[in-house]
Design a protein around this motif. Structure first.
Motif, short mmCIF file in Angstrom:
data_model
loop_
_atom_site.label_atom_id
_atom_site.label_comp_id
_atom_site.label_asym_id
_atom_site.label_seq_id
_atom_site.Cartn_x
_atom_site.Cartn_y
_atom_site.Cartn_z
N VAL A 84 0.85 -1.19 0.00
CA VAL A 84 0.00 0.00 0.00
C VAL A 84 0.89 1.25 0.00
O VAL A 84 1.72 1.43 0.88
CB VAL A 84 -0.94 0.02 1.23
CG1 VAL A 84 -1.74 1.32 1.28
CG2 VAL A 84 -1.86 -1.19 1.21
N VAL A 108 -7.56 2.68 -2.20
CA VAL A 108 -6.23 2.25 -1.83
C VAL A 108 -5.38 2.21 -3.11
O VAL A 108 -5.87 1.87 -4.17
CB VAL A 108 -6.27 0.88 -1.10
CG1 VAL A 108 -6.74 -0.21 -2.01
CG2 VAL A 108 -4.93 0.52 -0.51
N ILE A 134 -6.21 -0.55 7.22
CA ILE A 134 -5.17 -0.64 6.19
C ILE A 134 -4.31 0.62 6.28
O ILE A 134 -4.83 1.74 6.32
CB ILE A 134 -5.78 -0.75 4.77
CG1 ILE A 134 -6.77 -1.90 4.67
CG2 ILE A 134 -4.68 -0.84 3.72
CD1 ILE A 134 -6.18 -3.28 4.76
N ASP A 141 1.54 -1.58 4.39
CA ASP A 141 0.98 -2.92 4.57
C ASP A 141 1.09 -3.71 3.28
O ASP A 141 0.91 -3.17 2.19
CB ASP A 141 -0.50 -2.85 4.97
CG ASP A 141 -0.72 -2.42 6.41
OD1 ASP A 141 0.24 -2.47 7.20
OD2 ASP A 141 -1.86 -2.04 6.74
N VAL A 150 -0.81 -6.28 1.08
CA VAL A 150 -2.22 -6.63 0.99
C VAL A 150 -2.52 -7.50 -0.22
O VAL A 150 -1.73 -7.60 -1.15
CB VAL A 150 -3.12 -5.37 0.92
CG1 VAL A 150 -3.02 -4.56 2.20
CG2 VAL A 150 -2.79 -4.52 -0.29
N ILE A 188 -5.03 -7.84 4.76
CA ILE A 188 -3.62 -7.63 5.04
C ILE A 188 -2.94 -9.00 5.10
O ILE A 188 -3.45 -9.92 5.74
CB ILE A 188 -3.44 -6.88 6.37
CG1 ILE A 188 -4.10 -5.51 6.30
CG2 ILE A 188 -1.95 -6.76 6.72
CD1 ILE A 188 -4.11 -4.75 7.62
#
Length: 111
Positions: free
Chosen positions: A36, A44, A81, A85, A87, A109
């Motif tokens: 991210v 995102v 989030i 992270d 993901v 995650i």
């Protein structure tokens, strides 16, 4: 009598075809894994890892280096989030722009 048989057979085949297509769509979900770079309430920005070591890059650097990345918009608010992270994002549509953008359906995650 034969008309009824063929009509019943046709109806049965139609139901099987509809249920079969529905199951196939669920099995062929599209997924992207990455890091991210930016996140807000409903969107995102995820980019693919460049090597074995996880490097946290800012959104601008990802775009300027033309790293494979995409924005994913979600109907519901994203919570938990954070930038950096790792993901996994499930999505149902993605355009081919650079970076891409699409509609996310699920995000988790990864460890």
């Amino acid at each position: 009598m034969m008309k009824r048989f063929y009509l019943s057979l046709l109806l049965l085949l139609g139901v099987v075809a509809i249920l079969g297509c529905e199951e196939q769509i669920q099995e062929n979900e599209i997924v992207m894994e990455g890091i991210v770079a930016a996140v807000d309430a409903h969107e995102v920005f995820v980019y693919e890892e460049q090597d074995a070591e996880t490097m946290i890059l800012p959104e601008e650097e990802v775009i300027s280096k033309s790293i494979q990345a995409s924005y994913f918009g979600f109907d519901e608010e994203i919570s938990g989030i954070e930038v950096g992270d790792k993901v996994k994002v499930w999505y149902d549509a993605l355009d081919t722009s650079l970076p891409g953008s699409g509609h996310g359906t699920k995000i988790v995650i990864l460890d």
